[in-house]
Design a protein around this motif. Structure first.
Motif, PDB file in Angstrom:
ATOM      1  N   VAL A 128       0.858  -1.190   0.000  1.00 30.30           N
ATOM      2  CA  VAL A 128       0.000   0.000   0.000  1.00 30.30           C
ATOM      3  C   VAL A 128       0.893   1.237   0.000  1.00 30.30           C
ATOM      4  CG1 VAL A 128      -1.845   1.237   1.165  1.00 30.30           C
ATOM      5  CG2 VAL A 128      -1.785  -1.264   1.260  1.00 30.30           C
ATOM      6  N   PHE A 129       0.760   2.045  -1.061  1.00 33.15           N
ATOM      7  CA  PHE A 129       1.585   3.238  -1.254  1.00 33.15           C
ATOM      8  C   PHE A 129       0.652   4.433  -1.368  1.00 33.15           C
ATOM      9  CE2 PHE A 129       4.520   5.743  -4.207  1.00 33.15           C
ATOM     10  CZ  PHE A 129       5.467   5.994  -3.227  1.00 33.15           C
ATOM     11  N   VAL A 130       0.766   5.401  -0.444  1.00 32.48           N
ATOM     12  CA  VAL A 130      -0.203   6.493  -0.390  1.00 32.48           C
ATOM     13  C   VAL A 130       0.493   7.841  -0.275  1.00 32.48           C
ATOM     14  CG1 VAL A 130      -0.479   6.104   2.097  1.00 32.48           C
ATOM     15  CG2 VAL A 130      -2.178   7.454   0.876  1.00 32.48           C
ATOM     16  N   SER A 131       0.087   8.763  -1.140  1.00 30.21           N
ATOM     17  CA  SER A 131       0.605  10.125  -1.110  1.00 30.21           C
ATOM     18  C   SER A 131      -0.463  11.044  -0.545  1.00 30.21           C
ATOM     19  CB  SER A 131       0.979  10.571  -2.529  1.00 30.21           C
ATOM     20  OG  SER A 131       1.302  11.944  -2.562  1.00 30.21           O
ATOM     21  N   SER A 132      -0.068  11.941   0.360  1.00 28.90           N
ATOM     22  CA  SER A 132      -1.032  12.869   0.938  1.00 28.90           C
ATOM     23  C   SER A 132      -0.307  14.073   1.504  1.00 28.90           C
ATOM     24  CB  SER A 132      -1.843  12.187   2.043  1.00 28.90           C
ATOM     25  OG  SER A 132      -2.750  13.103   2.635  1.00 28.90           O
ATOM     26  N   HIS A 133      -1.008  15.227   1.510  1.00 24.19           N
ATOM     27  CA  HIS A 133      -0.496  16.427   2.163  1.00 24.19           C
ATOM     28  C   HIS A 133      -1.017  16.560   3.591  1.00 24.19           C
ATOM     29  CE1 HIS A 133       0.304  17.851  -2.051  1.00 24.19           C
ATOM     30  NE2 HIS A 133       1.410  18.230  -1.440  1.00 24.19           N
ATOM     31  N   LEU A 134      -1.961  15.700   3.984  1.00 29.00           N
ATOM     32  CA  LEU A 134      -2.537  15.780   5.323  1.00 29.00           C
ATOM     33  C   LEU A 134      -1.656  15.013   6.306  1.00 29.00           C
ATOM     34  CD1 LEU A 134      -6.359  15.346   4.632  1.00 29.00           C
ATOM     35  CD2 LEU A 134      -5.070  17.448   5.039  1.00 29.00           C
ATOM     36  N   MET A 135      -0.789  15.736   6.990  1.00 28.43           N
ATOM     37  CA  MET A 135       0.165  15.102   7.885  1.00 28.43           C
ATOM     38  C   MET A 135      -0.515  14.378   9.049  1.00 28.43           C
ATOM     39  SD  MET A 135       3.131  15.541   6.634  1.00 28.43           S
ATOM     40  CE  MET A 135       3.392  16.267   5.032  1.00 28.43           C
ATOM     41  N   SER A 136      -1.610  14.951   9.531  1.00 31.82           N
ATOM     42  CA  SER A 136      -2.297  14.318  10.653  1.00 31.82           C
ATOM     43  C   SER A 136      -2.817  12.947  10.266  1.00 31.82           C
ATOM     44  CB  SER A 136      -3.458  15.203  11.120  1.00 31.82           C
ATOM     45  OG  SER A 136      -4.363  15.444  10.055  1.00 31.82           O
ATOM     46  N   GLU A 137      -3.323  12.804   9.040  1.00 34.12           N
ATOM     47  CA  GLU A 137      -3.805  11.511   8.573  1.00 34.12           C
ATOM     48  C   GLU A 137      -2.660  10.550   8.303  1.00 34.12           C
ATOM     49  OE1 GLU A 137      -6.682   9.772   8.263  1.00 34.12           O
ATOM     50  OE2 GLU A 137      -7.249  11.414   9.561  1.00 34.12           O
ATOM     51  N   GLU A 168       4.203  16.571  11.256  1.00 37.81           N
ATOM     52  CA  GLU A 168       4.222  17.822  10.502  1.00 37.81           C
ATOM     53  C   GLU A 168       5.456  18.648  10.819  1.00 37.81           C
ATOM     54  OE1 GLU A 168       1.322  21.625   9.506  1.00 37.81           O
ATOM     55  OE2 GLU A 168       0.860  20.329  11.213  1.00 37.81           O
ATOM     56  N   GLU A 169       5.799  18.747  12.111  1.00 40.47           N
ATOM     57  CA  GLU A 169       6.969  19.528  12.503  1.00 40.47           C
ATOM     58  C   GLU A 169       8.248  18.903  11.961  1.00 40.47           C
ATOM     59  OE1 GLU A 169       5.498  21.355  16.778  1.00 40.47           O
ATOM     60  OE2 GLU A 169       6.042  19.240  16.653  1.00 40.47           O
ATOM     61  N   ALA A 170       8.344  17.567  12.039  1.00 43.19           N
ATOM     62  CA  ALA A 170       9.524  16.882  11.522  1.00 43.19           C
ATOM     63  C   ALA A 170       9.629  17.054  10.009  1.00 43.19           C
ATOM     64  CB  ALA A 170       9.464  15.395  11.883  1.00 43.19           C
ATOM     65  N   PHE A 171       8.488  16.970   9.321  1.00 42.94           N
ATOM     66  CA  PHE A 171       8.468  17.139   7.874  1.00 42.94           C
ATOM     67  C   PHE A 171       8.905  18.549   7.481  1.00 42.94           C
ATOM     68  CE2 PHE A 171       6.075  18.602   4.136  1.00 42.94           C
ATOM     69  CZ  PHE A 171       6.517  17.697   3.179  1.00 42.94           C
ATOM     70  N   MET A 172       8.376  19.552   8.177  1.00 39.70           N
ATOM     71  CA  MET A 172       8.724  20.935   7.875  1.00 39.70           C
ATOM     72  C   MET A 172      10.216  21.180   8.079  1.00 39.70           C
ATOM     73  SD  MET A 172       5.972  22.555   6.883  1.00 39.70           S
ATOM     74  CE  MET A 172       6.198  24.294   7.224  1.00 39.70           C
ATOM     75  N   ARG A 173      10.774  20.569   9.115  1.00 43.80           N
ATOM     76  CA  ARG A 173      12.194  20.768   9.379  1.00 43.80           C
ATOM     77  C   ARG A 173      13.043  20.144   8.277  1.00 43.80           C
ATOM     78  NH1 ARG A 173      15.130  19.849  15.154  1.00 43.80           N
ATOM     79  NH2 ARG A 173      13.731  21.580  15.571  1.00 43.80           N
ATOM     80  N   LEU A 174      12.699  18.921   7.870  1.00 48.68           N
ATOM     81  CA  LEU A 174      13.496  18.229   6.861  1.00 48.68           C
ATOM     82  C   LEU A 174      13.401  18.908   5.496  1.00 48.68           C
ATOM     83  CD1 LEU A 174      15.241  15.783   5.991  1.00 48.68           C
ATOM     84  CD2 LEU A 174      13.104  14.600   5.470  1.00 48.68           C
ATOM     85  N   ALA A 184       0.175  10.493   9.743  1.00 47.62           N
ATOM     86  CA  ALA A 184       0.730  10.053  11.027  1.00 47.62           C
ATOM     87  C   ALA A 184      -0.093   8.918  11.629  1.00 47.62           C
ATOM     88  CB  ALA A 184       0.791  11.232  11.997  1.00 47.62           C
ATOM     89  N   LEU A 185      -1.396   8.894  11.347  1.00 50.23           N
ATOM     90  CA  LEU A 185      -2.269   7.854  11.881  1.00 50.23           C
ATOM     91  C   LEU A 185      -2.307   6.608  11.008  1.00 50.23           C
ATOM     92  CD1 LEU A 185      -5.319  10.068  12.932  1.00 50.23           C
ATOM     93  CD2 LEU A 185      -3.687   8.960  14.461  1.00 50.23           C
ATOM     94  N   THR A 186      -1.800   6.701   9.784  1.00 47.11           N
ATOM     95  CA  THR A 186      -1.973   5.617   8.821  1.00 47.11           C
ATOM     96  C   THR A 186      -0.677   4.923   8.438  1.00 47.11           C
ATOM     97  OG1 THR A 186      -3.850   6.840   7.873  1.00 47.11           O
ATOM     98  CG2 THR A 186      -2.977   5.013   6.582  1.00 47.11           C
ATOM     99  N   ALA A 187       0.345   5.698   8.102  1.00 44.73           N
ATOM    100  CA  ALA A 187       1.575   5.124   7.550  1.00 44.73           C
ATOM    101  C   ALA A 187       2.514   4.602   8.634  1.00 44.73           C
ATOM    102  CB  ALA A 187       2.292   6.160   6.695  1.00 44.73           C
ATOM    103  N   GLU A 188       3.222   3.535   8.303  1.00 46.31           N
ATOM    104  CA  GLU A 188       4.257   2.987   9.178  1.00 46.31           C
ATOM    105  C   GLU A 188       5.646   3.267   8.643  1.00 46.31           C
ATOM    106  OE1 GLU A 188       3.308  -1.154  10.547  1.00 46.31           O
ATOM    107  OE2 GLU A 188       1.625  -0.881   9.168  1.00 46.31           O
TER     108      GLU A 188
END
Length: 326
Positions: free
Chosen positions: A180-189, A284-290, A191-195
């Motif tokens: 399962v490969f999923v692209s999304s801009h919703l970081m909150s989702e 989201e914070e980690a993503f923004m930093r990277l 964080a709850l879905t991807a491993e």
């Protein structure tokens, strides 16, 4: 399994995807992240043979997409939910896909029921809402019961119930051993879905790691301490050789120490604590930093809402968007 090796895509002098190499493995939900313009959609299109790469290869279970005899039985994808003939019913749209891929007609009713569209199966899709269109796109991806699934912004237009449903669906599919490969801009989702996460910026690979590893490697973790005896707490921490930073309102931030150890230290010195809490960054914070240096477009921060009759400030509206580096 999806194997991407040295994948490159040039549009004239612009390199949209730059030698990407990663593997999407079965059994986990893999998130695909990147700022706008990072090359995510182009990468997914090349995975599905919709765009031809300038260089590199993509293999779906060891084969190129064009080599798949019945592609919907191997890989199901949602890239653009609006890519539907508006004059066709939901049932007929899926039936056309099924017939072209040797999929039994009975499967159409099954996936319509799975995505919650059984009651509108005979309605023309031009009257569908954005969320209904998303559900139909997901039904098309599931139609061939594939082992590999790719979703681009799957929660777009879905209501809270729909978001909860697709989140659990993706987890269930991965638990069944599917890729399962999923692209999304919703970081909150995400964080709850991807491993696992694949993160790109300006077409280049920035991270290929677990969700927990990504947050740990790209964020600051610390312990918040707050006491009415603020100065004495600082003296005790200093005496123990523990670095700390004042954060206002009597709060001290301590890095590199365990909260339990700090609590025990305060207790030994009979210092009352009103707060003792471990703090770590969100996805989201980690993503923004990277990705801070890979963001292509930046919005002005010093602006005001556009109010009829209000003149814009020259310093705020010189340009709504600025290309990085310009």
């Amino acid at each position: 399994m999806i194997e991407v090796e040295g994948l490159t895509k040039d549009y004239g002098d612009v390199r949209a995807v730059d030698r990407l190499t990663f593997t999407v493995r079965p059994g986990v939900v893999t998130g695909f992240l990147g700022p706008n313009g990072a090359g995510k959609s182009t990468t997914m299109r090349m995975m599905l043979g919709l765009d031809h790469p300038t260089g590199g290869t993509v293999r779906i279970d060891g084969r190129h997409y064009r080599q798949l005899h019945d592609p919907l039985k191997t890989v199901g994808a949602l890239l653009d939910a609006k890519a539907v003939h508006g004059g066709r019913s939901a049932r007929n749209h899926l039936l056309c896909l099924a017939q072209s891929n040797g999929i039994p007609r009975a499967r159409v009713a099954e996936v319509l029921d799975t995505v919650g569209l059984a009651s509108v199966a005979r309605k023309r899709t031009k009257g569908f809402s954005l969320g209904m269109g998303q559900r139909l796109g997901i039904a098309a991806a599931l139609l061939g019961d594939p082992q590999i699934l790719m979703f681009d912004e799957p929660v777009n237009g879905l209501d809270p119930e729909g978001i909860h449903w697709i989140r659990n669906l993706m987890k269930d599919l991965a638990a069944q051993g599917r890729t399962v490969f999923v692209s999304s801009h919703l970081m909150s989702e995400m964080a709850l879905t991807a491993e696992h996460l694949i993160v790109i910026g300006q077409g280049k690979l920035l991270a290929d790691t677990s969700m927990t590893g990504f947050i740990r490697e790209n964020s600051r973790s610390y312990v918040r301490m707050r006491s009415p005896d603020h100065e004495r707490l600082r003296e005790v921490l200093h005496g123990a050789g523990i670095d700390h930073v004042p954060a206002g309102d009597g709060v001290l931030e301590v890095e590199g120490e365990d909260a339990a150890h700090l609590g025990e230290l305060a207790a030994r010195h009979q210092i009352v604590l009103h707060e003792l809490s471990s703090q770590s960054a969100s996805l989201e914070e980690a993503f923004m930093r990277l990705t801070a240096q890979a963001v292509e477009y930046h919005a002005h921060e010093n602006h005001r809402a556009a109010v009829p009759g209000a003149a814009p400030r020259p310093d705020a509206w010189g340009a709504d968007w600025r290309r990085k580096g310009s």
